[in-house]
Design an enzyme around this catalytic site. Sequence first.
Site, PDB file in Angstrom:
ATOM      1  N   HIS A 419      -0.625  29.738 -13.524  1.00  0.00           N
ATOM      2  CA  HIS A 419       0.096  30.716 -13.500  1.00  0.00           C
ATOM      3  C   HIS A 419       1.465  30.792 -13.746  1.00  0.00           C
ATOM      4  O   HIS A 419       2.189  32.174 -13.863  1.00  0.00           O
ATOM      5  CB  HIS A 419      -0.277  31.454 -12.403  1.00  0.00           C
ATOM      6  N   ASP A 423      -0.200  34.445 -18.189  1.00  0.00           N
ATOM      7  CA  ASP A 423      -0.627  35.435 -17.274  1.00  0.00           C
ATOM      8  C   ASP A 423      -2.043  35.983 -17.463  1.00  0.00           C
ATOM      9  O   ASP A 423      -2.798  35.437 -18.380  1.00  0.00           O
ATOM     10  CB  ASP A 423       0.262  36.624 -17.516  1.00  0.00           C
TER      11      ASP A 423
END
Length: 449
Positions: A419, A423
């Site tokens: 992450h 995204d």
Amino acid sequence: MDQHKLILLVNTDPDIGEGIKEVIIKEWYVNEGDTVAQFDSLCEVQSDKASVTITSRYDGVVRNMHYSVDDTAFVGKPLVDIEVSKEDDSVGAEVQEGEAISVGRPVEEAVMESDTFTLPKGKILTTPAVRRMATQHKIALHEVVGSGKDGRILKEDLLLFLEHGKPKTTTTTTKPMTTTTPSSRVPPTHTHTDVGAPVVGVPPVPSPVMVKVLGQDRKEVIKGFKKAMVKSMSLAMQIPHFGYCDEIDVTRLVEVKASLRAVGEAAGIPRMSLLPIFIKAASLALTHFPVINASVDDKCENITYKASHNIGVAMDTKEGLVVPNIKGVQALSVVEVAGELIRLHQAGLNATLTTHDITAGTFTLSNIGSIGGTYAKPVILPPEVAIGAIGKIQVLPRYDSVGQVNKAHIMQVSWSADHRVIDGATMARFSNLWKAYIENPVTMMMYMK
């Protein structure tokens, strides 16, 4: 005589692997006092990446072996001392600064006159797979007669020895000791019982028996591929994972599976599966989402977009989890991907994967569904930034476009991504494109190069 020590230096020995600091001695092919020639096998070592055979750099005599089988040999430390002749002009000429061989001072004077090389006493020619098979069956290889070239022991020789050559042993059958009490015997069953009379034929409830645990706890050192998994998974836990799951309708692929197998057999690929198609579809999708085929440095300060799609496939082997990868999938056909997948699978089963096979991966797929399960939570393999886990294919009812319930072949996929650089929207779009290729094979075929 000069005595030379063979030293494992990773930065100049690509067969060991970059970054390796220690290896496990799996097997010695020589004994002290044996005569060896250049390129003769000295021993087999197991790093946390691959099995490697260490060969001699000199013609000479083995004078000292610094480690025993199952010992840990440290990179940069002496492995074996080989005594060579002063008159050998090749000695020293090959040794350059930083090479894997370091030259020591003379430790003793001796004369060795030999113009021909003979097979060292006790040296057995065979493959690692045959050696493992012999270990499993507790067979001493020096008792087996080899039928291969130069007396090499083949698998067939070992099977023949198992069938005819094993010493016959007298076995006695011992009945297990059981304690039978009158209360534990089951009396004959009666089919008729008078009302009000005592119930006859029902055994009493046995009293609780304390279970005695057989055997003892066993402790062993974590090494080889298992040690590599410990290191990589420890690093992976520093990555902020996020997951994304979806289901894929593979009905159209299943319908043409018989045709795919026929084409595969014609191309020399037995039992063609759907996994090569999943891998090729992932490569097509990675072309549109290069961030998923990237890597980051230890501090996540730089991201490198990889030009080649080296897609790894997680494999379950006897030595533990290993993830070899197929190099350059973007330039391969589905048949070529299938062929490379078979080669890597066979090498994984035989523990003959090379460092080249298991390094430089850029993206990974886990076919956990071949064992069982639907959804998973795959763990990213650093320095990669994404991984996918494919579940098993199930036949389930699903509505079609006009509201009719039909039988469908459904497969789940679970993605994990770093992450810090990927995204959720990017991962979802990548998954949707991969899904579109698989659910509509014609679309995938149109974009294949």
